[in-house]
Design a protein around this motif. Structure first.
Motif, PDB file in Angstrom:
ATOM      1  N   GLU A 230       0.817  -1.206   0.000  1.00  0.00           N
ATOM      2  CA  GLU A 230       0.000   0.000   0.000  1.00  0.00           C
ATOM      3  C   GLU A 230       0.854   1.260   0.000  1.00  0.00           C
ATOM      4  O   GLU A 230       0.516   2.267  -0.637  1.00  0.00           O
TER       5      GLU A 230
ATOM      6  N   ARG B  49       1.862   1.985  -3.576  1.00  0.00           N
ATOM      7  CA  ARG B  49       0.790   2.587  -4.376  1.00  0.00           C
ATOM      8  C   ARG B  49       0.558   4.045  -3.985  1.00  0.00           C
ATOM      9  O   ARG B  49       0.360   4.899  -4.851  1.00  0.00           O
TER      10      ARG B  49
ATOM     11  N   THR C 134     -10.958   0.912  -4.398  1.00  0.00           N
ATOM     12  CA  THR C 134     -10.288   1.856  -3.503  1.00  0.00           C
ATOM     13  C   THR C 134     -11.183   2.207  -2.321  1.00  0.00           C
ATOM     14  O   THR C 134     -10.753   2.205  -1.165  1.00  0.00           O
TER      15      THR C 134
ATOM     16  N   LYS D 129      -7.525  -2.128  -2.424  1.00  0.00           N
ATOM     17  CA  LYS D 129      -6.214  -1.604  -2.775  1.00  0.00           C
ATOM     18  C   LYS D 129      -6.396  -0.182  -3.276  1.00  0.00           C
ATOM     19  O   LYS D 129      -7.455   0.192  -3.779  1.00  0.00           O
ATOM     20  N   THR D 130      -5.357   0.621  -3.130  1.00  0.00           N
ATOM     21  CA  THR D 130      -5.405   1.996  -3.591  1.00  0.00           C
ATOM     22  C   THR D 130      -5.078   2.052  -5.067  1.00  0.00           C
ATOM     23  O   THR D 130      -3.957   1.744  -5.473  1.00  0.00           O
TER      24      THR D 130
ATOM     25  N   THR E 214      -1.812  -9.179  -1.465  1.00  0.00           N
ATOM     26  CA  THR E 214      -3.186  -8.740  -1.270  1.00  0.00           C
ATOM     27  C   THR E 214      -4.193  -9.792  -1.729  1.00  0.00           C
ATOM     28  O   THR E 214      -3.926 -10.587  -2.627  1.00  0.00           O
TER      29      THR E 214
ATOM     30  N   ARG F 176     -10.342  -5.577   1.674  1.00  0.00           N
ATOM     31  CA  ARG F 176      -8.983  -5.989   1.367  1.00  0.00           C
ATOM     32  C   ARG F 176      -8.460  -6.948   2.424  1.00  0.00           C
ATOM     33  O   ARG F 176      -8.711  -6.785   3.603  1.00  0.00           O
TER      34      ARG F 176
END
Length: 374
Positions: free
Chosen positions: A94, A97, A132, A137-138, A264, A271
């Protein structure tokens, strides 16, 4: 897609007070389609750029520029040194990202000021902001949906004409807009590129390993009707297997190992960040490889299950081959690829890079895994 719908989209864009719009092209169907659509509306007031982050596949910037030359003029901006300075050494998925997003939009802000652009065109689609917001996940291109005011922070407003569409709808729109077939049918490539396929600590060596393995996997599985296929790499290091081998008794002479890296996954709508398990040994039948996750992922804190194909006994890195089929990328099935095909690709990876000790095939659908590892 119905021309009346496209006409309405173009008219909506024309109604905006756009002085100049900047579009960051990745070579994927989403960003390209969004840019072509906006160019239909505002013509040469659209400026398209390809930012070379250093996390691209072999020769990607020049290749994309060449493909789109007749429909969308592109300037290539090399910002690789800046991304390396900010991201090398990061290990958390994370954090990678988020840092990528920070650097990416800082660079875009500078480019927008240079061109005098007051809008940014993005190919954000529905799964991007859904994942998101859900904390899975971003996605680097999701900003306003999570409360980031781009006008005050970066100096431009956002134009996201595809934000309510899914991948199959975007491809349909792209065909109607005469986007080149190579782009329309191109498999997705993450915004942070190979930085999130070099799993764990990001190093230049690991990036190089992933880039070469990616070339081999993409060429080896081309034309098989897959939705996405790629390689990822990380250190061949393990922790205790916690007795996982007992869970797959009866499937063959198998042994399990937990990698030190984590990856992930998806549990419900949220998540998950869990273990990656490697299964080694002889299966009673090859098709049982695709059942391994049912015995392991559901009962343990595991997000990815990988079956080892080849091992040379020496080297530093493990390469995972990932291939899925899906309609919308919200869920995905593991591609049922002949074992001989996978073995040929695995051996080529070993033969081309002595830094790789072993190669495996990820046999986990989404969910419980995500398609990517970070």
């Amino acid at each position: 897609m119905d021309m009346a719908i496209i006409g309405k989209m173009i008219e909506d864009i024309k109604s905006l007070p756009i002085k100049c719009a900047l579009a960051a092209i990745s070579g994927g169907v989403d960003s390209t389609t969004a840019a072509v659509l906006v160019r239909r509306a505002i013509g040469n007031r659209l400026k398209a750029v390809f930012i070379d982050t250093g996390f691209m596949r072999f020769n990607e910037p020049a290749h994309v520029k060449d493909i789109l030359n007749d429909i969308l003029p592109i300037d290539i901006i090399n910002a690789s040194d800046r991304f390396y300075h900010e991201m090398l050494g990061l290990g958390d998925a994370e954090k990678k990202r988020i840092r990528f997003r920070e650097v990416f939009y800082a660079v875009l802000s500078e480019i927008a000021r240079y061109y005098g652009c007051d809008w940014l065109v993005q190919g954000t689609i529905a799964p991007d902001w859904i994942e998101t917001r859900g904390g899975i996940k971003t996605q680097h291109n999701v900003l306003e949906q999570i409360g980031i005011d781009t006008a005050s922070k970066y100096g431009f407003k956002l134009l996201e004409p595809l934000r309510e569409l899914y991948k199959d709808q975007v491809r349909e729109l792209a065909r109607t807009l005469n986007v080149p077939n190579e782009i329309v049918n191109r498999q997705p490539f993450p915004g942070p590129g190979l930085s999130i396929r070099a799993v764990g600590e990001l190093t230049l060596e690991k990036l190089d390993v992933v880039r070469e393995a990616t070339r081999i996997v993409e060429e080896g599985l081309e034309g098989m009707g897959l939705s996405q296929w790629f390689a990822a790499a990380w250190e061949y290091e393990f922790t205790s297997d916690e007795g996982l081998s007992r869970a797959i008794n009866g499937l063959g002479d198998l042994q399990t190992y937990l990698f030190r890296v984590r990856a992930t996954g998806v549990k419900g709508d949220s998540r998950s960040y869990g273990n990656v398990v490697l299964v080694k040994g002889h299966l009673v039948r090859w098709d049982l490889a695709y059942e391994l996750h049912r015995y392991l992922a559901a009962a343990y804190d595991i997000t990815h299950v990988i079956y080892e194909l080849v091992n040379r006994g020496s080297g530093k890195y493990f390469v995972s081959i990932r291939a899925v089929v899906t309609d919308d990328f919200m869920t995905a099935d593991v591609a049922r690829i002949p074992r001989d095909t996978l073995m040929d690709i695995a051996r080529e990876i070993l033969n081309n890079d002595d830094r790789v000790v072993a190669v495996g095939y990820d046999v986990t659908p989404k969910p419980p895994a995500t398609i990517e590892y970070e």
